[in-house]
Structure formats: structure tokens, C-alpha cells
Design a protein around this motif. Sequence first.
Motif: not given
Length: 465
Positions: A212-213, A246-253, A255-259
Motif C-alpha cells: 500500500g505504501s 525521486d526517480m524511483f518514486a516517479a517510476a512507481i507512480a 504504474h501504481r498512481g500517486d501517493g
Amino acid sequence: MNPARTLAMAGVTHSVLMEHLMADGNEAAAILVCAPSPGPRDRLVVRQAILVPHDACPVRKPDQIVWPGSYIEDAIEVAEPEGLVVVLIHSHPGGWLQFSRVDDESDHKVIPSIFEAFGHCHGSAIMTPDGAVRARLYYPDMTSRPVDLVTVAGDDVGLWWNDLIVDGVPAARPLAFSGGMTNELSRLAAAVVGVSGTGSIVSEQVARLGFGSVTLIDPDKVERKNLNRILNSTSKDADMGVAKVDMFAAAIADHRGDGVALGIADTLGTREAIETVGQCDVVFSCVDSKEGRMYADLIASAFLLPLFDVGVTIPTSGNEGKVSITDVCGRIDYVQPGGSTLSDRGVYTPEGLRAEHLRRVDPEAYRDELAAGYIKGIHEEAPSVITLNMRAGSALVTEFIARAFPYRHEPNRNYARSEFSLAACDEENYSEDEFQTKENPLLGRGAAEPLLGLPQFQLPKKAAA
């Protein structure tokens, strides 16, 4: 929905409670003294269990217990100085994981007396013979809220969800690798420390498994020399000096969406990182430093978190100027709070920490720098190790799945450490019982000041108040 209220305990504490509360088929009682964690999540960690002796109880039956209040007074003496939380727990030997009318009446008689002494939150809990625990928290006006999730980090990772208990019966555990597992993971929070070679692979798995996070911690920026082993990184990221998290958080966003992903572009040795990880449910340590492993180790102990640590190396030997590879190997350690720590297992030592510090402040120590890389004895700016990292990263996350959704033929206790050699095509496993466990004063300490018991994290007196 992620749980708002969680009660976490170490497997060793859970075992002691099971032995005491399920001794003879009659109800028994104990008191949990719990340390709170910094918000926003209300996460309690069990610091101490005070057992109420069976022979001190004037009444003990399969469906009734009466026990002296003097033990509550003892708990108050322990908890009041630090403002800890008192949770009264008793057994339901018949297996009914539901608070009864008698339980409700008892709480409304007893818990107000704890509030008269101190505190803004205390609670009660019940345990059944299968080890399941259900809990609730009361506030000074005696309104109550259920504890959404009770976790136990032992040989297995136990998870009991309040909303999945129907008519006093917990839902069956999801099967590993199933959609049910994905649904449960969507309610849990994972921390990945180190988002480089191995860490990016672990982060990718954790995100796509559906946690979930996902909290990502790494102080470094993407460079061209590590594009060959950091998933999702691009030459544009390297040219712009984008932080790895930041790079990886953007990659997760994407396919998973923000947050879903939170990035902390700093080391684990900061108050923000420590407190944020303390809010999670599991920690994956993918760092290449002894200091980083030390902090992960301390956090797991203080906040009662299951910790999974990975390391890879390629030892070499030299003969007449020719260097050859002697092995290609990896190590996976599972650390349960109350069991042997990474320090107990020699993953880091005071001498190693000191040498690492000296190497950091003396960049000219070339010989030491060689020993810090993937390939021992060769200075490689961009080692081609993604296949080794994939092997180790997969083993690390699979170890978590084996603990939370057990499927092994043998007990998980036999796999506290796994080491593999690709050169020898071999794997060795070590039981928790093969490691010496030293006394751990940090166990269940939570966010008590100074944080992790380290003077450098002591808040000024005014701020601490």
C-alpha cells in the motif's frame, strides 16, 4: 485502507504470552506495556509483558477470570514515567476471538482507574489458542476504537486484521503468490533502504507486489556509472542529477498512481528517516554500508519490525599479477526483534564501523576503497552485476513472502540466514538457534528519547517536552 491503529509485538513476547495464557484451558491474564510511535499512524509496540500469576487469581475458569488489581498498579509504575500505554490482555481458551459482554463490563470498571493515574490512551486485548490477538483502545471518555491490525514479528510474520474477524473467527490466511496476498499487501507499508543496485530491484518487486505504501531511502543521485544496474534509471536522470528516490518514486507512480511511494533523499541516520521507517510494517535493507545496516538493525529492534537484509560480493584472488574470481555469492538475513541481530551475527562490528568512518573521511585510502566495492580487489566504476543483484533481490523479497504467507516444508526458523554461491552452485541455510542472542535494551523502545538510545538524536529539553 492502511491500518490507522496497529499493535506490534516481538515473536519472543508472543511466545511467552502463549505459554502463560494457554497453560491449562482456563482463562489467564497479563498486562502489556506499550511504547507509542510518532504519527500520523497510531502504532503501539509492546515493550514489556507483565504476567499475572495463575495462583494469584481467585477465580480462573474456561470462561471467567478474576485477578488482583495490584498487578495493574505495577504496570502503572512502569508505564507512567514515560507516558506509555497499558493494554490488559486475557485468554479465551474456547477460541472465540470476540470481546464478550463481561469483557466490556470489566473494562469499564478497571480502565478508568488507569486514566486516573495517567495517560490519554489505554486498551484491552484477547488471545485465542491459535495465537490470534484482537485489541481495542480506550480514551479518557471511555469511547473505544478497534486496533485495526495486530502484528507479530517472529519466525513467521503474524497479521491479524480486526475487520476480517467474523463472529469471533479470523479469516483464513491468504495463500502465498495469490490475489489474496496482493489484497493484504495493499494494506501494509514497506520501507526499502538503499535504492541502488539491489535496492532498486527490491523496490520494483515491493511496488509490483502491491504494498500500500513504499518508503524509499537513499541519499545519492543517479550517475551514468550506475545506469547498468539501477532499474528505471535513464541517461536523462543521470545528466540532471536526479535523486535515486525521486526517480524511483516517479517510476512507481507511473504504474501504481500517486501517493504510493515516498522518497527520502537522505541517509537512514536521520530523525526523519528513522521515524518514517518506524511507521512501516516491514524493512528491506539493501545498503552497502555497515552504518546503514546498523541503523536498520536498531530501528527493527526499537519499533519491532521484521528486517530483511541483503549483501552480495565477488571475492577475487591474485597470482603473478593475474586476478581471478574465487566466488560469486550473496547473503540474506531475516532478523526478528528479540532474536539475534545483525550485530550479533557479525554483519557489522564496532571495528568495521570505525574503519568505514575513517574511509569516509579519508577518501585517499585507496586500498580500503577497493575492499568496499562489489568485486574485491578490483576498482570497477560500473560493475556488471545486475544478474547477481537480481538473484539476491528476488531471494530477499521471497524470504518475506515465506514468513508472512508460510509455504515451506520446514519451519521458517531454520532459515534465519541463507547464503548462496553461484560459483559452487550451492546454498546454505542457518537456523536462528545457530546464532548467539545478546541482551537487547532497545527492544520495544519505540520513539523514546533519545531516539534509538543514541545521544546524537536527543531532542533539546524544550522540544522533547
